[in-house]
Motif scaffolding. Sequence first.
Motif, PDB file in Angstrom:
ATOM      1  N   PHE A   1       0.828  -1.210   0.000  1.00 56.67           N
ATOM      2  CA  PHE A   1       0.000   0.000   0.000  1.00 56.67           C
ATOM      3  C   PHE A   1       0.862   1.261   0.000  1.00 56.67           C
ATOM      4  CE2 PHE A   1      -3.174  -2.687   2.591  1.00 56.67           C
ATOM      5  CZ  PHE A   1      -3.779  -3.166   1.449  1.00 56.67           C
TER       6      PHE A   1
ATOM      7  N   PHE B   1       1.235   2.393  -3.870  1.00 51.73           N
ATOM      8  CA  PHE B   1       0.065   3.261  -4.008  1.00 51.73           C
ATOM      9  C   PHE B   1       0.166   4.546  -3.192  1.00 51.73           C
ATOM     10  CE2 PHE B   1      -1.143  -1.081  -4.939  1.00 51.73           C
ATOM     11  CZ  PHE B   1      -1.688  -0.930  -6.198  1.00 51.73           C
TER      12      PHE B   1
ATOM     13  N   ASP C   1      -6.769   1.224  -9.935  1.00 54.09           N
ATOM     14  CA  ASP C   1      -5.807   0.953  -8.863  1.00 54.09           C
ATOM     15  C   ASP C   1      -6.131  -0.366  -8.167  1.00 54.09           C
ATOM     16  OD1 ASP C   1      -4.265   3.262  -9.198  1.00 54.09           O
ATOM     17  OD2 ASP C   1      -5.521   4.434  -7.830  1.00 54.09           O
ATOM     18  N   TYR C   2      -7.422  -0.679  -8.024  1.00 58.32           N
ATOM     19  CA  TYR C   2      -7.799  -1.939  -7.379  1.00 58.32           C
ATOM     20  C   TYR C   2      -7.333  -3.131  -8.198  1.00 58.32           C
ATOM     21  CZ  TYR C   2     -10.371  -0.024  -3.470  1.00 58.32           C
ATOM     22  OH  TYR C   2     -10.688   0.614  -2.305  1.00 58.32           O
TER      23      TYR C   2
ATOM     24  N   LEU D   1      -3.771  -3.393  -7.483  1.00 54.53           N
ATOM     25  CA  LEU D   1      -3.597  -3.917  -6.131  1.00 54.53           C
ATOM     26  C   LEU D   1      -3.740  -5.431  -6.117  1.00 54.53           C
ATOM     27  CD1 LEU D   1      -3.304  -3.666  -3.044  1.00 54.53           C
ATOM     28  CD2 LEU D   1      -5.776  -3.230  -2.955  1.00 54.53           C
TER      29      LEU D   1
END
Length: 81
Positions: free
Chosen positions: A14, A18, A41-42, A45
């Motif tokens: 994270f 990010f 972004d997910y 991720l």
Amino acid sequence: MTIEEIKEKADLIFVDEFEVEQESLVPDAVLKDALELDSLDYVDLVVAIESCFSIKLVAEDFQGVETLQNFYDLLDSKIND
């Protein structure tokens, strides 16, 4: 892998990938609010988490995942089952 090791590795993703502030990564934080990620972004991720932990995540896995603790628990169940 212990839940603490999972949290540390996930939090590192994270923060590093990010640019999430470390202090916002508390277990009861709402995942969407704490991470401030958009839908693309997910996807990134999920790819990063899958690569780091050598697991496979599908959309159904995220049902009921609202907080960071829920997310850590999901990872724990995928890694340690």
